[in-house]
Write an enzyme that holds these catalytic residues in place. Structure first.
Site, short mmCIF file in Angstrom:
data_model
loop_
_atom_site.label_atom_id
_atom_site.label_comp_id
_atom_site.label_asym_id
_atom_site.label_seq_id
_atom_site.Cartn_x
_atom_site.Cartn_y
_atom_site.Cartn_z
N LYS A 277 78.01 -43.50 86.83
CA LYS A 277 78.92 -43.00 87.86
C LYS A 277 79.53 -44.18 88.63
O LYS A 277 78.99 -45.28 88.63
CB LYS A 277 78.15 -42.14 88.86
CG LYS A 277 77.56 -40.86 88.31
CD LYS A 277 76.75 -40.15 89.39
CE LYS A 277 76.14 -38.86 88.88
NZ LYS A 277 77.15 -37.81 88.62
N ARG A 351 72.17 -30.15 82.42
CA ARG A 351 72.10 -29.02 81.48
C ARG A 351 71.08 -29.28 80.37
O ARG A 351 70.55 -28.34 79.77
CB ARG A 351 73.48 -28.74 80.90
CG ARG A 351 74.09 -29.84 80.05
CD ARG A 351 75.60 -29.71 79.93
NE ARG A 351 76.26 -30.02 81.19
CZ ARG A 351 77.57 -29.90 81.40
NH1 ARG A 351 78.35 -29.48 80.43
NH2 ARG A 351 78.10 -30.21 82.56
#
Length: 504
Positions: A277, A351
């Site tokens: 990120k 996920r």
């Protein structure tokens, strides 16, 4: 890690003249013709004087407004505080308006130990809303300070209500206290620094903090996860020296007619892994375990309330770091249960761990399965910073939204368009972990749906709650919501469990 102080909640009649306190809170609504003092506990003469002074004192009744004045002669309180209730008529004040006004006042009155709340609370539900607001607003996080803040939160709240003698009120106040404690504990966990809270310490905190509760805690360490094939957790956590954990929390009361399974995302810090990120704002990624904290504390509250429903929580804990053993873009992971996933972006890690949890939870054939996760930035693009997105089986999805509405938490039902499913096809594995960029919140739900199991050939009712925005407040405090960890969705899950336990 969970250090929030307890709070004493009591109720008295609306005759509060002889009650000593550090502060007395009264309510003001923003009427069409100016501010209006509502449910005044004072005599008609004093009430008229105060009403005529509101405009001159620049008191508007707007939500979150709190104006302090020296107390009047008709109270033993040291301070009189006017709390804004917003633009509502007295007869139509919602419980959420009362909850927010009480929470805002409690938050802003830090430093006052005992506070009387004389807000419009004629019924048990209204009195409970005031109590719950106080329990949510009276919070402070001091775990990492060498010297605690001098202005400590309100420790005793006295609710003035016409329902003080109602036999249902003690249970309502107890429920408010339990919910407040669970939300504050969730905030504590989210606010703890990631070098202190990581998978192993999170797991140990869960085990240590419920010793007095009717809960069973099972911790799966990295050896167990590796042996049993939890490929999502091991793949995401592979790059960190702090190895992943799965924590199973079980509440199994006798005569439970329903079984609710909850799965929580617990990424204790998310760098994005090799798909790293941007540095700006990365410090807030300590909140990426909010789903697991929410699930854990919801179960604690359900157990404390003694609800006749079995609840099993699966906390999927990992730290997503770049390192020599990190998962690479292009790697294929074998998830718990055998499905394979091509990892195209290591920052779509939540996920992957949740997939393991959903398969594990499905194996026990629950009546309903809900997962909670700070899963996608797309959730914030679609619904902003305060509204959770809810997807999945339409009936359960709508029940979750209804429960959220009932407790005053913002949630919105979202679809899972069928055209998104082909976008997560992989050329080398069963699935890819990312798909269509547009509608990314829904694409993530479509991925998770692939790991929800069946009971006797029928898909288990499942709902996915994306709390990426509402779980962590980086803006100014509002209502009963403080900065940083919010405890979002704890009360929604408890309300849903209550509905299921009563057959609603």
């Amino acid at each position: 890690m969970i250090n929030s102080m307890d709070l004493k909640l009591t109720a008295v009649s609306t005759d509060i003249k002889r009650i000593g306190a550090d502060a007395l809170v009264v309510g003001v609504v923003k009427g069409t013709d100016g501010p209006v003092l509502v449910a005044s506990p004072f005599s008609a003469k004093v009430t008229e004087t105060l009403q005529n002074s509101l405009a001159a004192l620049n008191i508007t009744g707007a939500a979150d407004e709190l104006v302090r004045l020296p107390a009047t002669a008709e109270t033993k309180a040291q301070l009189l505080a006017f709390a804004g209730l917003g633009s509502f008529e007295e007869s139509t004040l919602s419980t959420e308006a009362l909850r927010r006004a009480a929470g805002s006042a409690a938050r802003q009155l830090a430093g006052a130990s005992t506070v009387v709340f004389a807000l419009p609370a004629a019924t048990v539900d209204q009195a409970a809303a005031v109590a719950e607001g106080v329990a949510l607003g009276a919070y402070q996080f001091n775990s990492h300070r060498s010297t605690p803040a001098t202005k400590v939160p309100v420790s005793e709240a006295i609710i003035a209500t016409a329902a003080s003698a109602d036999k249902a009120l003690p249970a309502a106040l107890k429920r408010a206290a339990i919910l407040g404690r669970a939300v504050r504990a969730t905030r504590d966990l989210v606010n703890v620094a990631p070098n202190v809270l990581y998978p192993a310490t999170f797991a140990q905190e869960v085990k240590d903090s419920v010793k007095s509760q009717p809960l069973k805690v099972t911790i799966f360490d990295e050896k167990k996860l590796e042996k049993d094939g939890y490929g999502g957790l091991m793949g995401v956590g592979g790059g960190s020296e702090r190895k992943p954990r799965m924590v199973k929390v079980e509440y199994s009361p006798t005569k439970a007619a329903k079984h609710l399974a909850l799965v929580g995302k617990g990424i204790t810090f998310d760098t994005g892994g090799i798909s790293i990120k941007p540095a700006a704002g990365m410090h807030a990624m300590k909140c990426d375990m909010a789903g697991a904290a929410t699930v854990f504390q919801a179960i604690v509250a359900i157990a404390e309330l003694g609800l006749p429903i079995k609840v099993t929580g699966w906390l999927c804990l990992a730290e997503n770091m770049p390192g020599g053993a990190s998962t690479r873009p292009g790697d294929v992971l074998t998830m718990f249960g055998g499905k394979t996933v091509e990892v195209l972006n290591t920052d779509a890690e939540g996920r992957l761990v949740m997939a393991d949890g959903l398969v594990a939870a499905s194996a026990e054939n629950p009546d309903a399965l809900i997962d909670v996760a700070t899963l996608t930035g797309a959730q914030m693009v679609a619904l902003g910073l305060r509204t959770a997105g809810v997807m999945g089986d339409a009936t359960l999805r709508d029940a979750v939204v209804a429960a959220a509405d009932k407790v005053g938490e913002a949630a919105w039902a979202m679809p899972m368009p069928e055209e998104l499913r082909p976008t997560i096809d992989s050329q080398v594995a069963d699935l890819a972990n990312i798909g269509e960029r547009m509608g990314g919140m829904m694409t993530a739900a479509v991925f998770l749906n692939e790991f929800v199991g069946e009971t006797d050939g029928v898909k288990i009712p499942w709902a996915h709650v994306d709390i990426a925005g509402p779980a962590f407040n980086e803006q100014a405090p509002f209502g009963y919501t403080h900065k940083n960890g919010t405890g979002s969705s704890v009360r929604t899950l408890v309300a849903l469990a209550e509905d299921m336990a009563t057959g609603k």
